[in-house]
Design a protein around this motif. Structure first.
Motif, short mmCIF file in Angstrom:
data_model
loop_
_atom_site.label_atom_id
_atom_site.label_comp_id
_atom_site.label_asym_id
_atom_site.label_seq_id
_atom_site.Cartn_x
_atom_site.Cartn_y
_atom_site.Cartn_z
N PRO A 45 5.57 0.61 7.54
CA PRO A 45 7.12 0.47 7.16
C PRO A 45 7.76 0.48 8.52
O PRO A 45 7.88 1.38 9.32
N CYS A 69 4.49 -7.37 2.38
CA CYS A 69 3.51 -6.45 1.82
C CYS A 69 2.93 -5.40 3.10
O CYS A 69 2.97 -5.63 4.12
N CYS A 70 3.50 -4.22 2.61
CA CYS A 70 3.25 -2.90 3.39
C CYS A 70 1.75 -2.30 3.51
O CYS A 70 1.53 -2.05 2.12
N ASN A 73 1.81 3.55 3.99
CA ASN A 73 3.14 3.95 4.09
C ASN A 73 3.60 4.81 5.33
O ASN A 73 4.77 5.39 5.29
N LYS A 103 8.89 4.41 2.92
CA LYS A 103 8.96 3.29 1.73
C LYS A 103 10.50 3.06 1.27
O LYS A 103 10.51 1.76 1.31
N THR A 106 12.14 1.41 4.21
CA THR A 106 12.01 -0.16 4.11
C THR A 106 12.69 -1.21 3.04
O THR A 106 12.97 -2.30 3.33
N PHE A 122 3.58 -2.69 -1.83
CA PHE A 122 3.20 -1.60 -1.19
C PHE A 122 1.85 -1.31 -1.28
O PHE A 122 1.58 -0.97 -2.64
N GLY A 124 -0.49 1.36 0.43
CA GLY A 124 -0.57 2.75 0.60
C GLY A 124 -1.97 3.41 1.30
O GLY A 124 -2.32 4.48 0.90
N ASN A 159 2.87 2.39 -5.89
CA ASN A 159 2.39 1.49 -5.32
C ASN A 159 1.22 0.56 -6.05
O ASN A 159 0.57 1.05 -7.04
#
Length: 454
Positions: A45, A69-70, A73, A103, A106, A122, A124, A159
């Motif tokens: 993030p 798309c992360c 975290n 999170k 972001t 997310f 994770g 997530n």
């Protein structure tokens, strides 16, 4: 004192003008259209804003769809946690708390830039652990356990990947699921030469996922962005009139750089977006704002195509030269070169130094083969550990014996390796990287390259 002050002013003006002049020489990224579907992959993030806050603004203005798309975290940045919370802890719950904080930061920053939470994924996966997963945690190997959160599966209930074990299969499955959901026309992702392992591994998983989906997904354009590199970018701080230029040792070596020029309004909005990442600012207040420059920068290495050649006349493909060295103590003492070739069922790898190879030279070469006929999870994940007198091979965590693998010293300044392609299941592609250490140079040659075997 007046002379020193005058010199500093002249130097700053010269550097600024030179940077802007160089920026104009880079090709521009094609304009976005309303038919574009933009997918931005962020290892942690804040990377989505560092690398692509301008992309987000321009794409939305053009009517394109934008998704983010992360990958992690960002729950392992202990120094940032200490500075932000003003306390020291190694408790598992506190790291997970930091992951939730990042999170939210972001989501707030992306909302400010125009991207709603319904278009943000997310995953994770473990901050500071995904490269180990790529290299070692497949098949029957136990899931990776995070050094910081001390968990071995995604702990964040909201997530996409909640409950997924920390394995290569899980990450690859989820990256492919995001692709099939978004069906992107353009992808922005972390760079294979980034010095952060999570940034590197995300690029690798993306490549494998796209190969797996060749028959189901139209090939998108890929635009890698660089975040972590020694002494780059400089100077630190908010300089909106300066261009973001590649690190000097990447300027003239193979990478096809492209630029996205930002308006003054877009630069300021990008700079304001950084203020939402409150947990990351106290320990390095100027760092994020350094990326609010007059442009954003993207570029990738070309695929190295290895054609079958005669042993008597090997067709070497150069992976990198001295411009690609990331970390070093003394640039004048050693230059390192890496070459690949293919001949009669063997992969040839040559490491060359600008001086005699001594006992102080050690290296590791990574070979991650991909075949359209074999599940990537079932393919070997090879690391070659090399000294002047010995070659050892490892597949994931286990040492293995590779029949017909050979190493020799050539002309006292090069290491030549012959590796049977049968031991790699005769792949279509190989993802490869070298790390080299000498008594004079500590080099982390962290650029992963794609080798295509023709």
């Amino acid at each position: 004192m007046k002379k020193l002050f005058f010199f500093c002013i002249i130097f700053f003006i010269t550097v600024s003008c030179f940077a802007q002049k160089q920026e104009a020489s880079f090709p521009l990224i094609p304009d976005f259209t309303k038919n574009d579907r933009i997918l931005i992959f962020a290892p942690h993030p804040d990377d989505e804003s560092i690398g692509t806050a301008g992309v987000i603004q321009k794409a939305l203005d053009a009517g394109a769809g934008v998704w983010v798309c992360c990958y992690t975290n960002g729950d392992a940045n202990q120094l940032a946690f200490i500075m932000y919370e003003k306390r020291f802890t190694f408790r598992k719950g506190e790291f997970l708390h930091m992951g939730s904080v990042r999170k939210k930061e972001t989501l707030d920053a992306l909302k400010f830039l125009g991207v709603g939470a319904d278009r943000v994924f997310f995953l994770g996966y473990p901050d500071f652990g995904t490269m180990r997963i790529m290299l070692k945690h497949w098949g029957n190997t136990k899931p990776y356990k995070s050094l910081f959160t001390r968990v071995s599966k995604v702990p964040y209930k909201e997530n996409l990947s909640w409950g997924s074990p920390y394995t290569g299969e899980s990450i690859l499955r989820d990256v492919k699921a995001v692709f099939l959901d978004v069906k992107p026309t353009k992808i922005f992702v972390s760079h294979p030469a980034d010095t952060n392992g999570d940034h590197q591994s995300l690029y690798l998983f993306l490549r494998v996922a796209l190969w797996d989906l060749e028959a189901r997904l139209k090939a998108p354009q890929i635009y890698p962005y660089l975040v972590h590199c020694a002494r780059w970018p400089e100077p630190r701080g908010f300089y909106p009139d300066m261009a973001l230029m590649p690190p000097e040792w990447f300027m003239n070596f193979q990478i096809h750089w492209m630029s996205l020029v930002l308006s003054a309004e877009e630069i300021n909005k990008k700079n304001q977006a950084f203020d939402f990442y409150k947990s990351q600012i106290p320990y390095n207040p100027r760092y994020l704002h350094t990326f609010a420059r007059s442009n954003e920068l993207f570029g990738d290495y070309p695929v190295l195509k290895l054609k079958d050649s005669s042993p008597a006349r090997v067709d070497w493909q150069e992976s990198f030269g001295p411009e690609a060295i990331i970390k070093e103590k003394d640039r004048d003492k050693d230059n390192v070169f890496l070459f690949y070739a293919k001949s009669e069922g063997k992969l040839y790898i040559k490491l060359s130094l600008s001086r005699k190879i001594t006992k102080g030279v050690t290296s590791s070469i990574y070979l991650l083969p991909y075949s359209r006929n074999t599940d990537f999870a079932d393919m070997p994940k090879i690391r070659l550990a090399i000294t002047r007198t010995r070659l050892r091979a490892y597949d994931k965590k286990n040492r293995v014996f590779i029949s017909h693998a050979k190493m020799s010293i050539v002309d006292n300044d090069s290491i030549l390796i012959e590796f049977p392609l049968a031991s790699l299941n005769f792949p279509d592609y190989i993802l490869s990287r070298a790390r080299i250490h000498t008594d004079a140079v500590a080099s982390d040659l962290s650029a992963w390259r794609v080798l295509e075997l023709e």
